[in-house]
Design an enzyme around this catalytic site. Structure first.
Site, PDB file in Angstrom:
ATOM      1  N   ASN A  86       1.016  -1.457   0.037  1.00 54.64           N
ATOM      2  CA  ASN A  86      -0.349   0.086  -0.146  1.00 54.64           C
ATOM      3  C   ASN A  86       1.103   1.633  -0.416  1.00 54.64           C
ATOM      4  OD1 ASN A  86      -1.836   2.076   0.668  1.00 54.64           O
ATOM      5  ND2 ASN A  86      -2.673   0.926   2.577  1.00 54.64           N
ATOM      6  N   ARG A 132      -3.013  -1.954  -3.750  1.00 55.05           N
ATOM      7  CA  ARG A 132      -3.055  -1.117  -3.359  1.00 55.05           C
ATOM      8  C   ARG A 132      -3.854   0.132  -4.082  1.00 55.05           C
ATOM      9  NH1 ARG A 132      -5.577   2.115   1.805  1.00 55.05           N
ATOM     10  NH2 ARG A 132      -7.973   2.170   1.201  1.00 55.05           N
ATOM     11  N   HIS A 186     -13.183   2.727   0.579  1.00 54.07           N
ATOM     12  CA  HIS A 186     -13.240   1.200   1.507  1.00 54.07           C
ATOM     13  C   HIS A 186     -14.106   0.367   0.654  1.00 54.07           C
ATOM     14  CE1 HIS A 186     -12.978   4.522   4.289  1.00 54.07           C
ATOM     15  NE2 HIS A 186     -11.859   4.406   4.710  1.00 54.07           N
ATOM     16  N   LEU A 218     -16.155   2.001  10.092  1.00 53.90           N
ATOM     17  CA  LEU A 218     -16.374   3.640  10.707  1.00 53.90           C
ATOM     18  C   LEU A 218     -14.383   3.334  11.819  1.00 53.90           C
ATOM     19  CD1 LEU A 218     -19.175   3.099  13.187  1.00 53.90           C
ATOM     20  CD2 LEU A 218     -18.795   4.393  10.437  1.00 53.90           C
ATOM     21  N   ASN A 251     -10.817   6.483  11.266  1.00 53.77           N
ATOM     22  CA  ASN A 251      -9.945   7.694  10.662  1.00 53.77           C
ATOM     23  C   ASN A 251     -11.403   8.466   9.884  1.00 53.77           C
ATOM     24  OD1 ASN A 251      -8.854   9.762  11.916  1.00 53.77           O
ATOM     25  ND2 ASN A 251      -7.270   9.584  10.328  1.00 53.77           N
ATOM     26  N   GLY A 252     -10.875   7.824   8.511  1.00 54.50           N
ATOM     27  CA  GLY A 252     -12.441   8.030   7.405  1.00 54.50           C
ATOM     28  C   GLY A 252     -13.600   6.972   7.586  1.00 54.50           C
ATOM     29  N   ARG A 297     -12.534  15.064   8.467  1.00 54.31           N
ATOM     30  CA  ARG A 297     -13.066  15.717   7.623  1.00 54.31           C
ATOM     31  C   ARG A 297     -14.690  16.026   7.115  1.00 54.31           C
ATOM     32  NH1 ARG A 297     -11.537  10.002   3.951  1.00 54.31           N
ATOM     33  NH2 ARG A 297      -9.821  10.226   5.205  1.00 54.31           N
ATOM     34  N   PHE A 324     -11.949   9.288  18.796  1.00 55.69           N
ATOM     35  CA  PHE A 324     -12.649   8.840  19.417  1.00 55.69           C
ATOM     36  C   PHE A 324     -12.335   8.432  21.033  1.00 55.69           C
ATOM     37  CE2 PHE A 324     -17.156   8.470  16.943  1.00 55.69           C
ATOM     38  CZ  PHE A 324     -16.101   9.552  15.802  1.00 55.69           C
ATOM     39  N   GLY A 374     -11.612   0.982  12.635  1.00 54.61           N
ATOM     40  CA  GLY A 374     -11.544   1.423  14.322  1.00 54.61           C
ATOM     41  C   GLY A 374     -12.244   2.220  15.230  1.00 54.61           C
ATOM     42  N   GLY A 423     -15.907   1.391  14.354  1.00 55.38           N
ATOM     43  CA  GLY A 423     -16.492   0.179  14.808  1.00 55.38           C
ATOM     44  C   GLY A 423     -16.492  -1.327  15.442  1.00 55.38           C
ATOM     45  N   GLU A 447      -8.301  -5.927   5.066  1.00 61.06           N
ATOM     46  CA  GLU A 447      -7.731  -5.107   3.209  1.00 61.06           C
ATOM     47  C   GLU A 447      -6.849  -5.955   2.234  1.00 61.06           C
ATOM     48  OE1 GLU A 447      -8.344  -1.721   5.162  1.00 61.06           O
ATOM     49  OE2 GLU A 447      -9.707  -0.791   3.070  1.00 61.06           O
TER      50      GLU A 447
HETATM   51  P1  ADP Z   1      -7.434   4.889   9.192  1.00 53.79           P
HETATM   52  O1  ADP Z   1      -9.202   4.974   9.111  1.00 53.79           O
HETATM   53  O2  ADP Z   1      -6.774   5.523   9.624  1.00 53.79           O
HETATM   54  O3  ADP Z   1      -7.500   3.007   8.949  1.00 53.79           O
HETATM   55  P2  ADP Z   1      -8.933   2.890  11.579  1.00 53.79           P
HETATM   56  O4  ADP Z   1      -9.682   1.909  10.578  1.00 53.79           O
HETATM   57  O5  ADP Z   1      -7.372   2.401  12.584  1.00 53.79           O
HETATM   58  O6  ADP Z   1      -8.325   4.163  10.674  1.00 53.79           O
HETATM   59  O7  ADP Z   1      -9.528   3.492  12.927  1.00 53.79           O
HETATM   60  C1  ADP Z   1      -9.023   4.729  13.995  1.00 53.79           C
HETATM   61  C2  ADP Z   1     -10.360   5.054  14.563  1.00 53.79           C
HETATM   62  O8  ADP Z   1     -10.533   4.239  15.519  1.00 53.79           O
HETATM   63  C3  ADP Z   1      -8.635   6.371  15.725  1.00 53.79           C
HETATM   64  O9  ADP Z   1      -8.893   7.730  15.370  1.00 53.79           O
HETATM   65  C4  ADP Z   1      -9.762   6.558  17.024  1.00 53.79           C
HETATM   66  O10 ADP Z   1     -10.606   7.258  16.911  1.00 53.79           O
HETATM   67  C5  ADP Z   1     -10.099   4.857  16.435  1.00 53.79           C
HETATM   68  N1  ADP Z   1     -10.718   3.843  17.935  1.00 53.79           N
HETATM   69  C6  ADP Z   1      -9.990   2.707  17.686  1.00 53.79           C
HETATM   70  N2  ADP Z   1      -9.177   2.497  19.158  1.00 53.79           N
HETATM   71  C7  ADP Z   1     -10.075   2.992  19.794  1.00 53.79           C
HETATM   72  C8  ADP Z   1     -11.221   2.401  20.957  1.00 53.79           C
HETATM   73  N3  ADP Z   1     -11.002   1.321  21.923  1.00 53.79           N
HETATM   74  N4  ADP Z   1     -12.556   2.949  21.320  1.00 53.79           N
HETATM   75  C9  ADP Z   1     -12.865   4.218  20.828  1.00 53.79           C
HETATM   76  N5  ADP Z   1     -12.328   4.740  19.391  1.00 53.79           N
HETATM   77  C10 ADP Z   1     -11.241   3.512  19.153  1.00 53.79           C
END
Ligand code: ADP
Length: 399
Positions: free
Chosen positions: A7, A90, A179, A208, A210-211, A240, A283, A330, A332, A384
């Site tokens: 990637n 990717r 995604h 759900l 960062n994006g 965003r 979050f 992250g 979700g 992914e």
């Molecule tokens: P990206 O879109 O960069 O791949 P991820 O899917 O890794 O992002 O998600 C990142 C986000 O997930 C972080 O910014 C955070 O807000 C959230 N996150 C990760 N772990 C937790 C947790 N234990 N509780 C709440 N939010 C979390």
């Protein structure tokens, strides 16, 4: 078979070497700050983790360093480069030209570069990764897996905007989504887990992170998705805006003097839950701040879950109901309060979760469906890289 998944970003390159027999990563890592001062590689294999600081003026040097790490006697994962059977890349944008992964040849590269205007930073970097690999591993077959390909099946009514049609014809302005690899993976995993035929299964997938994006997947195909022409559309995200009335941009330009580029930078990097809360895009930080009484942190969380709830409702309406809702990525996978808020008061459409299971989910796929719920609610960790590796292995096996 061992597949190397790459990637490539404009100044970074993430990789995983996946053994297709076990479908597990036997090595993973990433190069950062490529082309700028202070470049380094972080590599994990064999139970060891190393950081190697070395100048990486370009992606080719980064790939060479990665290969050195992969074959290293102490912290490598293979004894020889020839153990890498194929490379899966990717690639962000299929530009509506491909609806599945493809073997990379000169023609595919040309089409990808032709679509570079649709995602200038990412697409060119992705192809730079392809070229760098080709230079170092000229005889290894390579496959492109596109972020947007899964969404290629959307009906016209879901992807054409209310703009003059000529902009679609002349400039390819339409909804593409993003995604796609994740939405495809979790929707297929959900059908497998529930033992149902994907060809007669409606599922709403909530990626759900960062994006963030939400998709309606009907009978194994993407029916609609929240991200838009670019990953700026849909629900508000870490930094965003999500969906926005475009008139706001002109109004803000008049008020602040910012030009369109500055405004879009703000919409991409300074908005979303970060912009609303003024606290963080993460979050976990928002939860902490909200718990200590920060109103704007709570508001940011509420805006996010409310937008997600509206998409879930809209997609259930669009598909004539849903059999399943999946949470992934992250937030979700890890934020139980977000999941609970999104599906709160959805009993009217047959959705109810088990609060206890939701608050303490097991690892891997977890069913958090409540008693009497007609709709299954699942947490499914996304992967992914595995999708890219699977597609690559399949295409290469058929050569
Ligand atoms: P990206 O879109 O960069 O791949 P991820 O899917 O890794 O992002 O998600 C990142 C986000 O997930 C972080 O910014 C955070 O807000 C959230 N996150 C990760 N772990 C937790 C947790 N234990 N509780 C709440 N939010 C979390």
């Amino acid at each position: 078979m061992k597949v190397l998944v790459i990637n490539a970003g404009s100044s970074s390159l993430k990789y995983q070497l996946i053994d297709m027999q076990t479908e597990k990563a036997i090595a993973k890592g990433g190069c950062e700050r490529i082309g700028i001062e202070g470049s380094f590689l972080k590599h994990k294999a064999n139970g060891k983790e190393v950081t190697i600081t070395r100048p990486m003026p370009d992606h080719k040097t980064a790939i060479e360093l990665m290969l050195e790490a992969l074959v290293n006697k102490e912290y490598g994962a293979i004894s020889d480069m020839s153990e890498i059977d194929a490379v899966g890349h990717r690639v962000l944008h299929s530009g509506g030209d491909y609806d599945c992964s493809v073997l990379i040849d000169e023609e595919v590269k040309k089409v990808c570069l032709g679509n570079a205007d649709l995602a200038p930073l990412h697409q060119r970097a992705n192809i730079m990764g392809v070229d760098a690999c080709k230079a170092v591993m000229p005889n290894v077959p390579m496959v492109a897996t596109f972020d947007t390909a899964f969404h290629a099946t959307m009906p016209e009514k879901a992807y054409i905007y209310g703009l003059p049609y000529e902009y679609y014809e002349k400039y390819k302005v339409r909804r593409y989504g993003a995604h796609g690899t994740s939405h495809r993976f979790v929707s297929q995993e959900a059908a497998k887990y529930l033992g149902v035929d994907p060809a007669s299964f409606k599922v709403i997938t909530c990626h759900l992170g960062n994006g963030s994006s939400i998709s309606a997947v009907k009978n194994g195909k993407c029916y609609d998705t929240s991200m838009s022409f670019t990953p700026l559309g849909g629900v508000p995200m870490g930094t965003r805006t999500g969906d926005l009335d475009p008139a706001i941009l002109e109004y803000l330009s008049d008020k602040t003097g910012m030009d369109i580029h500055e405004l879009l930078f703000m919409c991409n990097k300074k908005a979303g839950v970060m912009g609303v809360s003024g606290v963080s895009s993460d979050f976990r930080d928002l939860r902490d701040a909200a718990a200590s009484g920060n109103h704007r942190a709570q508001l940011a969380l509420d805006i996010f879950t409310y937008a997600c709830k509206k998409y879930v409702g809209a997609y259930a309406a669009a598909m004539g109901g849903t059999d399943c809702i999946v949470f992934t990525a992250g937030i979700g996978e890890h934020d139980h309060e977000v999941r609970a808020s999104i599906v709160e008061d959805m009993e009217y459409m047959g959705v109810c979760i088990d609060q206890e299971k939701n608050a303490h989910p097991t690892d891997g796929i977890c069913d958090i469906t409540g008693k009497g719920s007609k709709v299954k609610v699942l947490i499914i960790p996304t992967n992914e890289e595995l999708v890219i590796a699977r597609d690559t292995a399949e295409i290469v096996s058929n050569l």
